[in-house]
Design a protein around this motif. Structure first.
Motif, short mmCIF file in Angstrom:
data_model
loop_
_atom_site.label_atom_id
_atom_site.label_comp_id
_atom_site.label_asym_id
_atom_site.label_seq_id
_atom_site.Cartn_x
_atom_site.Cartn_y
_atom_site.Cartn_z
N ALA A 213 -76.53 -46.71 9.66
CA ALA A 213 -75.77 -47.91 10.01
C ALA A 213 -75.07 -48.48 8.77
CB ALA A 213 -76.70 -48.96 10.62
N VAL A 214 -75.78 -48.51 7.66
CA VAL A 214 -75.17 -48.99 6.41
C VAL A 214 -74.00 -48.09 6.02
CG1 VAL A 214 -75.55 -49.30 3.93
CG2 VAL A 214 -77.26 -50.11 5.57
N ALA A 215 -74.21 -46.77 6.12
CA ALA A 215 -73.16 -45.81 5.75
C ALA A 215 -71.94 -45.95 6.66
CB ALA A 215 -73.71 -44.39 5.81
N ALA B 291 -88.47 -47.75 -2.23
CA ALA B 291 -87.50 -48.23 -3.22
C ALA B 291 -87.91 -47.72 -4.60
CB ALA B 291 -87.46 -49.76 -3.21
N ARG B 292 -86.89 -47.30 -5.38
CA ARG B 292 -87.16 -46.77 -6.71
C ARG B 292 -86.44 -47.61 -7.75
NH1 ARG B 292 -85.80 -43.72 -3.24
NH2 ARG B 292 -83.64 -43.62 -3.91
N ALA B 293 -87.07 -47.76 -8.89
CA ALA B 293 -86.46 -48.51 -9.98
C ALA B 293 -85.62 -47.57 -10.82
CB ALA B 293 -87.54 -49.17 -10.84
N HIS B 294 -84.34 -47.89 -10.99
CA HIS B 294 -83.49 -47.08 -11.86
C HIS B 294 -82.37 -47.96 -12.39
CE1 HIS B 294 -80.89 -46.97 -8.36
NE2 HIS B 294 -81.79 -46.30 -7.67
N GLU B 295 -81.58 -47.42 -13.31
CA GLU B 295 -80.57 -48.22 -14.00
C GLU B 295 -79.42 -48.62 -13.08
OE1 GLU B 295 -79.31 -45.94 -17.31
OE2 GLU B 295 -81.25 -46.05 -18.34
N GLY B 296 -79.12 -47.83 -12.11
CA GLY B 296 -78.02 -48.13 -11.20
C GLY B 296 -77.91 -47.06 -10.14
N PRO B 297 -77.09 -47.27 -9.10
CA PRO B 297 -76.94 -46.28 -8.03
C PRO B 297 -76.52 -44.91 -8.59
CG PRO B 297 -75.84 -48.33 -7.46
CD PRO B 297 -76.22 -48.44 -8.90
N THR B 298 -77.20 -43.87 -8.12
CA THR B 298 -76.96 -42.53 -8.67
C THR B 298 -76.94 -41.50 -7.54
OG1 THR B 298 -78.15 -43.13 -10.69
CG2 THR B 298 -77.77 -40.79 -10.30
N VAL B 299 -75.92 -40.64 -7.59
CA VAL B 299 -75.85 -39.48 -6.69
C VAL B 299 -75.98 -38.23 -7.55
CG1 VAL B 299 -74.42 -38.17 -5.08
CG2 VAL B 299 -74.38 -40.68 -5.01
N VAL B 300 -76.96 -37.41 -7.25
CA VAL B 300 -77.23 -36.18 -8.00
C VAL B 300 -76.71 -35.00 -7.19
CG1 VAL B 300 -79.02 -34.67 -8.92
CG2 VAL B 300 -79.23 -37.15 -9.17
N VAL B 301 -75.99 -34.09 -7.84
CA VAL B 301 -75.46 -32.93 -7.13
C VAL B 301 -75.79 -31.66 -7.91
CG1 VAL B 301 -73.17 -33.21 -8.21
CG2 VAL B 301 -73.39 -31.87 -6.11
N GLY B 302 -76.22 -30.64 -7.19
CA GLY B 302 -76.48 -29.34 -7.79
C GLY B 302 -75.20 -28.55 -7.93
N VAL B 303 -74.94 -27.99 -9.13
CA VAL B 303 -73.71 -27.26 -9.41
C VAL B 303 -74.05 -25.85 -9.87
CG1 VAL B 303 -71.62 -27.17 -10.84
CG2 VAL B 303 -72.54 -29.39 -10.10
N ASP B 304 -73.47 -24.83 -9.21
CA ASP B 304 -73.71 -23.45 -9.65
C ASP B 304 -72.43 -22.62 -9.67
OD1 ASP B 304 -73.17 -22.89 -7.03
OD2 ASP B 304 -75.12 -21.99 -6.56
N ALA C 281 -70.38 -35.34 -2.90
CA ALA C 281 -71.12 -36.22 -3.81
C ALA C 281 -70.21 -37.30 -4.39
CB ALA C 281 -71.76 -35.40 -4.93
N PHE C 282 -69.00 -36.93 -4.78
CA PHE C 282 -68.07 -37.91 -5.34
C PHE C 282 -67.60 -38.90 -4.27
CE2 PHE C 282 -68.09 -35.47 -9.16
CZ PHE C 282 -67.61 -36.31 -10.17
N ASP C 283 -67.39 -38.41 -3.05
CA ASP C 283 -67.03 -39.32 -1.96
C ASP C 283 -68.12 -40.36 -1.74
OD1 ASP C 283 -64.62 -38.07 -1.48
OD2 ASP C 283 -65.38 -36.83 0.17
N GLN C 284 -69.36 -39.90 -1.71
CA GLN C 284 -70.48 -40.81 -1.51
C GLN C 284 -70.64 -41.77 -2.68
OE1 GLN C 284 -72.55 -41.04 1.37
NE2 GLN C 284 -70.82 -39.84 2.11
N ALA C 285 -70.47 -41.25 -3.88
CA ALA C 285 -70.63 -42.09 -5.07
C ALA C 285 -69.57 -43.19 -5.10
CB ALA C 285 -70.54 -41.23 -6.33
#
Length: 291
Positions: A26-28, A147-160, A172-176
């Protein structure tokens, strides 16, 4: 002539996991200004032997579940005024229903485990089947999401460097950009020395050269998406070892982990590779599988 945007589809069954997935979806949908479609499946079980208790007629079951779905949609509309919310109640198996619903979806969202199956499983059979066969990206929300404590919103993507990895990077960039988050591009490699006893080998292996080649591969892979999203901050993380372990580790402080359905390694006939499967089963945050 305007066209209706593709919806974000949420697979719902009333379980705690699906309720968490519904809130995420719903948020998305509200953030992306696209419709939200709540899909519930119920499979009719034929009883061939006497069963104790009162048997509820099928029409009554359908009416009750539709009424519950309508009430749920009403609650979401109240929380997110202006969000278009539709419901779909399908009398079929859950996995087949959601795979069909994904055909015209922008995104499929579901909980990692529903009401059925073994309670000890980290990821249920429905989530596994949908992430393997859906036509659109699938986001799976862990059943124990905290909920996790971190410095700011982060999207992690695997690159190969694979074509599927390129699609994962775009996603990933669209979501970020939507989340006002930064992207962390993770790439790993394995040392050939690890396959030999005591590290003894005749192989030539320059770790610094491998690291520099890996950095270049990530930079080339991310360049297109970064150019299309100039406001998104991104960084590279390189490590020797297992890609799945690196991504699972990084998921502890991430808001979303994105992986391609299948990378360079493994058998080409597999629809979901070993890295995707491993991260799906062990991630600490929502995971997106991009085909």
């Amino acid at each position: 002539m305007s066209t209706q945007p593709s919806p974000i589809v949420i697979g719902y069954d009333g379980s705690p996991g699906s309720r968490s997935a519904l809130q995420w979806a719903a948020v998305a949908a509200d953030r992306a200004k696209v419709p939200l479609r709540i899909v519930e499946a119920f499979e009719v079980v034929i009883i061939t032997r006497p069963s104790p208790g009162h048997i509820v007629p099928l029409d009554a079951v359908r009416e009750a579940r539709q009424a519950a779905l309508d009430a749920l949609a009403g609650d979401i509309r109240t929380q997110y005024p202006g969000l278009q919310v539709d419901t779909s109640l399908v009398g079929d198996a859950a996995a087949r229903t959601l795979i069909d619903a994904a055909q015209d979806a922008r995104l499929m969202v579901l909980g990692s485990r529903g009401l059925g199956g073994w309670s000890g499983l980290l990821v249920g059979s429905v989530a596994t089947q949908v992430t393997t066969h859906a036509d659109c990206p699938v986001v799976v929300i862990p059943h124990d999401l905290r909920a996790r404590a971190h410095e700011g919103p982060t999207v992690v993507v695997g690159v190969d460097g694979s074509k599927v990895s390129a699609k994962a990077i775009d996603f990933a960039f669209d979501q970020a950009e939507s989340l006002h988050a930064k992207v962390v591009a993770v790439h790993t490699w394995t040392s050939p020395f690890l396959t030999y006893a005591d590290g003894a080998s005749m192989l030539q292996f320059d770790e610094e050269k491998i690291r520099e080649e890996a950095r270049l591969l990530v930079a080339e892979s991310v360049a297109g998406a970064a150019a299309e999203h100039p406001d998104v901050e991104w960084s590279t993380e390189l490590a020797m070892g297992s890609a799945a372990q690196a991504l699972v580790r990084r998921s502890e402080s991430a808001d979303l982990v994105v992986v391609g359905s299948r990378g360079r390694g493994g058998f080409t006939g597999l629809l979901l590779g070993s890295v995707g499967q491993s991260v799906l089963h062990h991630t600490h945050c929502p995971i997106a599988i991009v085909h």
